[in-house]
Scaffold this motif. Sequence first.
Motif, short mmCIF file in Angstrom:
data_model
loop_
_atom_site.label_atom_id
_atom_site.label_comp_id
_atom_site.label_asym_id
_atom_site.label_seq_id
_atom_site.Cartn_x
_atom_site.Cartn_y
_atom_site.Cartn_z
N CYS A 218 0.84 -1.21 0.00
CA CYS A 218 0.00 0.00 0.00
C CYS A 218 0.87 1.24 0.00
O CYS A 218 1.63 1.48 0.94
N LEU A 219 0.74 2.05 -1.05
CA LEU A 219 1.45 3.32 -1.16
C LEU A 219 0.57 4.39 -0.52
O LEU A 219 -0.51 4.70 -1.01
N ASN A 220 1.03 4.96 0.60
CA ASN A 220 0.27 5.99 1.31
C ASN A 220 0.79 7.36 0.92
O ASN A 220 1.83 7.81 1.41
N GLY A 237 -1.71 -7.97 7.25
CA GLY A 237 -0.33 -8.43 7.16
C GLY A 237 0.38 -7.94 5.92
O GLY A 237 1.36 -8.55 5.47
N GLY A 238 -0.10 -6.83 5.34
CA GLY A 238 0.50 -6.26 4.14
C GLY A 238 1.61 -5.28 4.46
O GLY A 238 1.98 -5.06 5.63
N THR A 239 2.15 -4.66 3.42
CA THR A 239 3.25 -3.69 3.54
C THR A 239 2.74 -2.29 3.26
O THR A 239 1.95 -2.07 2.34
N GLN A 240 3.21 -1.32 4.05
CA GLN A 240 2.90 0.08 3.81
C GLN A 240 4.16 0.81 3.35
O GLN A 240 5.20 0.69 3.99
N VAL A 241 4.03 1.53 2.26
CA VAL A 241 5.11 2.37 1.76
C VAL A 241 4.68 3.81 1.95
O VAL A 241 3.62 4.23 1.45
N ARG A 259 6.30 -1.48 -6.66
CA ARG A 259 5.34 -2.49 -7.09
C ARG A 259 4.11 -2.50 -6.19
O ARG A 259 3.65 -3.54 -5.70
N ALA A 260 3.56 -1.30 -5.99
CA ALA A 260 2.39 -1.14 -5.13
C ALA A 260 1.17 -1.81 -5.74
O ALA A 260 0.94 -1.76 -6.95
N THR A 261 0.37 -2.42 -4.88
CA THR A 261 -0.90 -3.00 -5.30
C THR A 261 -2.07 -2.06 -5.02
O THR A 261 -3.11 -2.13 -5.67
N HIS A 262 -1.92 -1.19 -4.01
CA HIS A 262 -2.96 -0.25 -3.62
C HIS A 262 -2.34 1.15 -3.47
O HIS A 262 -1.25 1.27 -2.88
N TYR A 263 -3.04 2.14 -3.97
CA TYR A 263 -2.58 3.53 -3.85
C TYR A 263 -3.64 4.30 -3.08
O TYR A 263 -4.81 4.33 -3.45
N PRO A 286 2.15 -2.90 -13.37
CA PRO A 286 1.09 -3.92 -13.47
C PRO A 286 0.56 -4.45 -12.15
O PRO A 286 -0.58 -4.92 -12.11
N PRO A 287 1.33 -4.42 -11.01
CA PRO A 287 0.74 -4.96 -9.78
C PRO A 287 -0.41 -4.12 -9.23
O PRO A 287 -1.19 -4.61 -8.42
N LEU A 288 -0.52 -2.85 -9.65
CA LEU A 288 -1.53 -1.96 -9.07
C LEU A 288 -2.94 -2.52 -9.29
O LEU A 288 -3.32 -2.84 -10.42
#
Length: 520
Positions: A218-220, A237-241, A259-263, A286-288
Amino acid sequence: MSDALSVPAVSLDGLLHRAATRRPGRVAVRDENGTHTYAALNAYADRFARALRRRTGGAGAAVGVASVLDAVFAAGFYGTSRSGNRVVMVNPLMRATVLAHVFRTADIEIALVDAGTAGRLAEVRDGLPALREVYVVDAVPGDLPAGARPLAELFGDDGPDTGPVAEPVGRDLDEVACVQFTSGTTGPPKGVQLTHRNLVTNAAQVASVLRLDESAVCLNHLPLYHLMHLNATVYAGGTQVLCHDPDPVASFAMASAERATHYFGLPVRLARLVADPRFAGVTAGPPLRLVASGGSALAPEVAGALRGRLGVPVIQGYGLAELSPLSHNDLPEHPRPGSVGPAVPGTECRIVDLETGEDVTAGEKGEVLVRGPQLMAGYLGLPDAPDVDADGWLHTGDVGYEDADGRLFLVDRIKDVFKVDNELVSPSEIEDVLRRDPEVADCVVVDQADASRSAVVWAGVVTRSEDPDVLVAVAARANAQLADHQRIRGIERLDAVPRSPNGKVERRPIRERLRGSVAL
């Protein structure tokens, strides 16, 4: 009501412990200053917990934690809860007078804040007798505000006990874990009391509707750390950027690199991105999976432009501090432009007539009422919560309608809606018309006193040109699309529309300036 959701019976800080146990090596938080795995973030929270227990005895003291966009907030937030104390969220953008109100109301004893907030606290500290210690989380040696200490002094040498911190014995999941103050747009901010159960439930709800799982990155792109994004991603249990660069183009470059999946972004920044000449070259990789917006309304045309450019769903949600905070979110699989979606799992929503309080039919406008397990335990220091009725419905003060599928569309705030010739006028609807004009960069609409009609529509407009005649033309084009009671009778050029830090239009300063002036 949306479908119920299975929620783990854990405390607020138990969310972090749960993630660290399941995926200790998974990256929890990353920014340009470093990376914290779940194991490391959990150990960091333990350090805060041990230090705060030494200073308070874990007896339910109020600890103010500034929501800076940094891993230190996450560790301090969960560590305060783990210590048996109560977290009080401190917005680092608050003015000194508002800080004083928050600290007095919550009886904050220890503050973990950034240098800017510590400096403003120093201005009002004489009026805060409960405040014992202020620690600066971003301290620069030799450059501390008066009365503040560097964060290292909180920890000391940590003493002989450096192992995991046990959860307080006999913890009640319905006790208050966190106090978050409202924005205070219509008066002094109120302290919203949120329990462990409120926050963990909403973390599960948000993770469900945003499709967050252990693979999520997740790109915050936010000015502050938001509880919703923190708790939901830790629950999954995800990652925050964390992206600190305010440039929205740079944020999508970072999303692609990570390679963020969520913005996650603010409507005002996303609108700025779409209007930027560089937008044609923006990609996200592409992962977004989706772009999620919140805090204020996202214009459908902005969402459409983003969706066309990025090829992913662009959705928005709705909630209030009183709801921990999310109550609605649009569906990633089937987004509907302009909607904030159906209620999240386990949550009920009603639309009632503004005058009678009776339920209205689909498509009719009325006040939005919400009820669910994420609803607050009440306001700090207030014996009653006047916004919550005897049946547990929160009267949000927002005007909206539901379509036949139960998706919510917001129209305005009740306090912003006004009548002209006994006809209801929604400022947001007129602003939507104005924003479609090519000469309008931004705008705000309020009511202006009128001797014959009680009120008329006044518009403040930020124009793209300096042509002195442009305002007359803008008003004429808008009025051609509006009913008589909606027509703009007063218009003025503004340098900028007043907005809160999260992008919401602030109408009160304009109303106060116009008070006493009567439209012709």
